[in-house]
Scaffold this motif. Structure first.
Motif, PDB file in Angstrom:
ATOM      1  N   ASP A 169      44.241  27.828  38.643  1.00 14.69           N
ATOM      2  CA  ASP A 169      44.536  28.684  39.791  1.00 14.69           C
ATOM      3  C   ASP A 169      44.650  30.144  39.369  1.00 14.69           C
ATOM      4  O   ASP A 169      44.103  31.039  40.027  1.00 14.69           O
ATOM      5  N   VAL A 170      45.387  30.393  38.294  1.00 16.57           N
ATOM      6  CA  VAL A 170      45.584  31.773  37.839  1.00 16.57           C
ATOM      7  C   VAL A 170      44.249  32.413  37.482  1.00 16.57           C
ATOM      8  O   VAL A 170      43.974  33.568  37.853  1.00 16.57           O
ATOM      9  N   ALA A 171      43.399  31.678  36.787  1.00 19.96           N
ATOM     10  CA  ALA A 171      42.086  32.225  36.422  1.00 19.96           C
ATOM     11  C   ALA A 171      41.260  32.537  37.661  1.00 19.96           C
ATOM     12  O   ALA A 171      40.553  33.562  37.715  1.00 19.96           O
ATOM     13  N   ALA A 172      41.343  31.676  38.670  1.00 22.91           N
ATOM     14  CA  ALA A 172      40.593  31.906  39.906  1.00 22.91           C
ATOM     15  C   ALA A 172      41.107  33.143  40.633  1.00 22.91           C
ATOM     16  O   ALA A 172      40.324  33.944  41.160  1.00 22.91           O
ATOM     17  N   ILE A 173      42.427  33.300  40.679  1.00 23.55           N
ATOM     18  CA  ILE A 173      43.011  34.472  41.341  1.00 23.55           C
ATOM     19  C   ILE A 173      42.633  35.742  40.586  1.00 23.55           C
ATOM     20  O   ILE A 173      42.292  36.775  41.184  1.00 23.55           O
ATOM     21  N   GLU A 174      42.670  35.679  39.263  1.00 23.95           N
ATOM     22  CA  GLU A 174      42.340  36.849  38.459  1.00 23.95           C
ATOM     23  C   GLU A 174      40.878  37.259  38.612  1.00 23.95           C
ATOM     24  O   GLU A 174      40.577  38.454  38.730  1.00 23.95           O
ATOM     25  N   SER A 175      39.968  36.286  38.613  1.00 22.44           N
ATOM     26  CA  SER A 175      38.560  36.654  38.745  1.00 22.44           C
ATOM     27  C   SER A 175      38.277  37.233  40.123  1.00 22.44           C
ATOM     28  O   SER A 175      37.497  38.185  40.263  1.00 22.44           O
ATOM     29  N   THR A 176      38.939  36.701  41.138  1.00 21.69           N
ATOM     30  CA  THR A 176      38.766  37.241  42.485  1.00 21.69           C
ATOM     31  C   THR A 176      39.392  38.618  42.590  1.00 21.69           C
ATOM     32  O   THR A 176      38.815  39.534  43.205  1.00 21.69           O
ATOM     33  N   PHE A 177      40.555  38.792  41.978  1.00 18.84           N
ATOM     34  CA  PHE A 177      41.194  40.113  41.972  1.00 18.84           C
ATOM     35  C   PHE A 177      40.268  41.157  41.340  1.00 18.84           C
ATOM     36  O   PHE A 177      40.098  42.253  41.881  1.00 18.84           O
ATOM     37  N   SER A 178      39.683  40.829  40.207  1.00 21.66           N
ATOM     38  CA  SER A 178      38.836  41.799  39.518  1.00 21.66           C
ATOM     39  C   SER A 178      37.651  42.211  40.378  1.00 21.66           C
ATOM     40  O   SER A 178      37.273  43.383  40.415  1.00 21.66           O
ATOM     41  N   ALA A 179      37.063  41.237  41.088  1.00 22.93           N
ATOM     42  CA  ALA A 179      35.951  41.574  41.980  1.00 22.93           C
ATOM     43  C   ALA A 179      36.428  42.423  43.149  1.00 22.93           C
ATOM     44  O   ALA A 179      35.803  43.432  43.496  1.00 22.93           O
ATOM     45  N   ASP A 180      37.537  42.035  43.765  1.00 21.60           N
ATOM     46  CA  ASP A 180      38.066  42.798  44.894  1.00 21.60           C
ATOM     47  C   ASP A 180      38.489  44.198  44.465  1.00 21.60           C
ATOM     48  O   ASP A 180      38.306  45.170  45.211  1.00 21.60           O
ATOM     49  N   PHE A 181      39.052  44.322  43.278  1.00 24.40           N
ATOM     50  CA  PHE A 181      39.483  45.617  42.759  1.00 24.40           C
ATOM     51  C   PHE A 181      38.296  46.570  42.638  1.00 24.40           C
ATOM     52  O   PHE A 181      38.420  47.780  42.878  1.00 24.40           O
ATOM     53  N   ALA A 182      37.133  46.004  42.301  1.00 20.94           N
ATOM     54  CA  ALA A 182      35.919  46.810  42.140  1.00 20.94           C
ATOM     55  C   ALA A 182      35.050  46.803  43.392  1.00 20.94           C
ATOM     56  O   ALA A 182      33.929  47.330  43.349  1.00 20.94           O
ATOM     57  N   SER A 183      35.552  46.221  44.485  1.00 19.95           N
ATOM     58  CA  SER A 183      34.777  46.106  45.733  1.00 19.95           C
ATOM     59  C   SER A 183      33.435  45.444  45.496  1.00 19.95           C
ATOM     60  O   SER A 183      32.385  45.928  45.921  1.00 19.95           O
ATOM     61  N   GLN A 184      33.477  44.303  44.793  1.00 20.11           N
ATOM     62  CA  GLN A 184      32.275  43.543  44.491  1.00 20.11           C
ATOM     63  C   GLN A 184      32.339  42.174  45.154  1.00 20.11           C
ATOM     64  O   GLN A 184      33.412  41.572  45.269  1.00 20.11           O
ATOM     65  N   THR A 185      31.193  41.686  45.579  1.00 21.72           N
ATOM     66  CA  THR A 185      31.118  40.389  46.245  1.00 21.72           C
ATOM     67  C   THR A 185      31.443  39.256  45.275  1.00 21.72           C
ATOM     68  O   THR A 185      31.001  39.257  44.123  1.00 21.72           O
ATOM     69  N   ILE A 186      32.231  38.290  45.759  1.00 18.34           N
ATOM     70  CA  ILE A 186      32.531  37.098  44.974  1.00 18.34           C
ATOM     71  C   ILE A 186      32.807  35.955  45.945  1.00 18.34           C
ATOM     72  O   ILE A 186      33.328  36.167  47.038  1.00 18.34           O
ATOM     73  N   THR A 187      32.402  34.761  45.538  1.00 10.24           N
ATOM     74  CA  THR A 187      32.891  33.553  46.205  1.00 10.24           C
ATOM     75  C   THR A 187      34.074  33.075  45.386  1.00 10.24           C
ATOM     76  O   THR A 187      33.890  32.609  44.251  1.00 10.24           O
ATOM     77  N   PRO A 188      35.292  33.193  45.884  1.00 13.38           N
ATOM     78  CA  PRO A 188      36.461  32.923  45.046  1.00 13.38           C
ATOM     79  C   PRO A 188      36.481  31.487  44.530  1.00 13.38           C
ATOM     80  O   PRO A 188      36.280  30.544  45.304  1.00 13.38           O
ATOM     81  N   PRO A 189      36.677  31.308  43.226  1.00  9.88           N
ATOM     82  CA  PRO A 189      36.872  29.954  42.704  1.00  9.88           C
ATOM     83  C   PRO A 189      38.130  29.345  43.324  1.00  9.88           C
ATOM     84  O   PRO A 189      39.099  30.056  43.603  1.00  9.88           O
ATOM     85  N   VAL A 190      38.117  28.034  43.527  1.00  8.91           N
ATOM     86  CA  VAL A 190      39.252  27.397  44.200  1.00  8.91           C
ATOM     87  C   VAL A 190      40.310  26.887  43.235  1.00  8.91           C
ATOM     88  O   VAL A 190      41.363  26.406  43.661  1.00  8.91           O
ATOM     89  N   GLY A 191      40.050  27.002  41.917  1.00  6.44           N
ATOM     90  CA  GLY A 191      41.046  26.505  40.984  1.00  6.44           C
ATOM     91  C   GLY A 191      41.313  25.037  41.243  1.00  6.44           C
ATOM     92  O   GLY A 191      40.402  24.249  41.503  1.00  6.44           O
ATOM     93  N   ASP A 192      42.581  24.645  41.173  1.00  9.40           N
ATOM     94  CA  ASP A 192      42.958  23.266  41.461  1.00  9.40           C
ATOM     95  C   ASP A 192      43.277  23.038  42.926  1.00  9.40           C
ATOM     96  O   ASP A 192      43.160  21.912  43.410  1.00  9.40           O
ATOM     97  N   ASP A 193      43.704  24.099  43.650  1.00 10.16           N
ATOM     98  CA  ASP A 193      44.221  23.822  44.998  1.00 10.16           C
ATOM     99  C   ASP A 193      44.288  25.059  45.887  1.00 10.16           C
ATOM    100  O   ASP A 193      45.068  25.110  46.825  1.00 10.16           O
ATOM    101  N   LEU A 194      43.444  26.074  45.619  1.00  7.12           N
ATOM    102  CA  LEU A 194      43.578  27.337  46.335  1.00  7.12           C
ATOM    103  C   LEU A 194      42.848  27.317  47.674  1.00  7.12           C
ATOM    104  O   LEU A 194      41.833  26.644  47.850  1.00  7.12           O
ATOM    105  N   VAL A 195      43.391  28.095  48.604  1.00  4.65           N
ATOM    106  CA  VAL A 195      42.860  28.221  49.956  1.00  4.65           C
ATOM    107  C   VAL A 195      42.540  29.694  50.175  1.00  4.65           C
ATOM    108  O   VAL A 195      43.454  30.525  50.270  1.00  4.65           O
ATOM    109  N   TRP A 196      41.245  30.022  50.250  1.00  3.71           N
ATOM    110  CA  TRP A 196      40.810  31.411  50.344  1.00  3.71           C
ATOM    111  C   TRP A 196      40.178  31.691  51.705  1.00  3.71           C
ATOM    112  O   TRP A 196      39.426  30.871  52.227  1.00  3.71           O
ATOM    113  N   SER A 197      40.448  32.857  52.236  1.00  2.00           N
ATOM    114  CA  SER A 197      39.649  33.398  53.333  1.00  2.00           C
ATOM    115  C   SER A 197      38.854  34.562  52.751  1.00  2.00           C
ATOM    116  O   SER A 197      39.349  35.292  51.887  1.00  2.00           O
TER     117      SER A 197
END
Length: 339
Positions: A169-197
């Protein structure tokens, strides 16, 4: 979105552990099936306003190398000061703040953070709003929250946060954060149990609701998304005991409430001026059974939240978190006024 805000594996036998930064008892469980090689995972539920912000402040203060925060609204002088202190101590502090809806409220924190050695950026305008509320410390521990760091709401808002060290989960949140921080497109990884919009949240929430066999307990700030409303109606019609507890803000959801009630859903509400404001976004399904699971996160039941915002939540089968949520949601429901 209102101005106020604004996979599943059953747990194995548990052992007790303690998260020192939170000062709260937790349950430690082996990682879910998606990460069989991961070490023991701990998850802690923070309940607001009951517990106050100390567990969140302590998490920020525990950082030794990095803090990555995504926050819809940041108007908390203590949190802002702690972030600046961390930056002064050599911690790399990065913060994403919403600008589409909360620019004016976030501007002071944005300026303060950028003047004290932290790095704050405005969220990507690709999303209707960046409504996510998360904190990752040292790349190892994450807080996934329904609450904003906005101190004027702390004493009255029902909110939840889950603090966990699930590596996937932490790795998925971090990779999504890095993309969002740079305003880059990403399909967020779901980790073990994450719910993304805006990617998998609708599917995940519907899975929780549609798979319920005996009970559903629901709290949310909004009830305008017809697909969710219909799923709750259908659950009641198939014999699931469904309860909904919300703040009734100027009868905004009278049509939806009436439809839910007609289908057999039991609803209680609080006046907007009541001492408790239901800001939480939570579902508990089939509590006390082998099928029990819960959702906690930032997602409201609205089209914007599920389809167009950046949002984050998780689904958990952690027995202690389920018990705490059941107790809280049951108490809130009992304290409301029947619709």
């Amino acid at each position: 979105m209102k101005s106020r805000c604004n996979l599943f594996a059953l747990c194995a036998p548990v052992v007790t552990a303690t998260l020192l930064y939170a000062g709260l008892a937790t349950v430690a469980t082996p990682a879910l099936a998606a990460s069989p090689s991961a070490s023991t995972v701990t998850r802690t539920l923070v309940i607001e306003p009951d517990q106050g912000l100390t567990p969140i402040y302590n998490l920020i203060q525990s950082a030794t190398s990095t803090i990555d925060m995504t926050m819809y609204e940041l108007v908390d002088t203590q949190a802002q000061s702690l972030l600046c202190q961390a930056a002064a101590n050599g911690v790399a502090v990065r913060v994403i703040l919403d600008q589409n809806l909360e620019y004016n409220n976030n501007l002071s924190a944005y300026n303060q953070l950028n003047s004290c050695g932290a790095t704050a950026v405005w969220a990507w305008t690709k999303y209707d709003a960046t409504h996510e509320k998360s904190i990752v410390v040292d790349g190892t521990t994450a807080a996934i929250m329904s609450l904003n760091l906005t101190s004027r709401y702390y004493s009255t808002s029902r909110d939840f946060a889950v603090i966990e060290n699930d590596a996937a989960d932490v790795a998925a949140i971090e990779s999504t954060f890095s993309a969002d921080f740079a305003s880059q497109t990403i399909t967020p990884p779901v980790g073990d149990d994450l719910v993304w919009s805006p990617t998998n949240s609708k599917t995940q929430l519907l899975n929780v609701i549609n798979s319920a066999q005996s009970t559903l307990q629901v709290e949310n700030e909004e009830m305008s998304y017809s697909t969710i409303v219909t799923a709750l109606e259908n659950a009641a019609k198939r014999g699931v005991a469904v309860t909904v507890c919300m703040t009734n803000d100027a009868n905004d959801y009278a049509t939806e409430f009436n439809a839910l009630k007609k289908a057999g859903v039991n609803i209680t509400t609080y006046a907007e001026t009541a001492p408790l404001y239901i800001h939480a976004k939570a579902i508990v399904a089939d509590y006390g059974t082998a099928n029990a699971r819960a959702f906690v996160g930032s997602e409201n039941f609205s089209s914007a939240s599920l389809n167009y915002n950046r949002e984050l939540g998780l689904v958990t089968t952690d027995a202690t978190i389920l018990s705490q949520l059941n107790t809280t949601l049951s108490s809130d429901y009992a304290g409301g006024t029947a619709w």
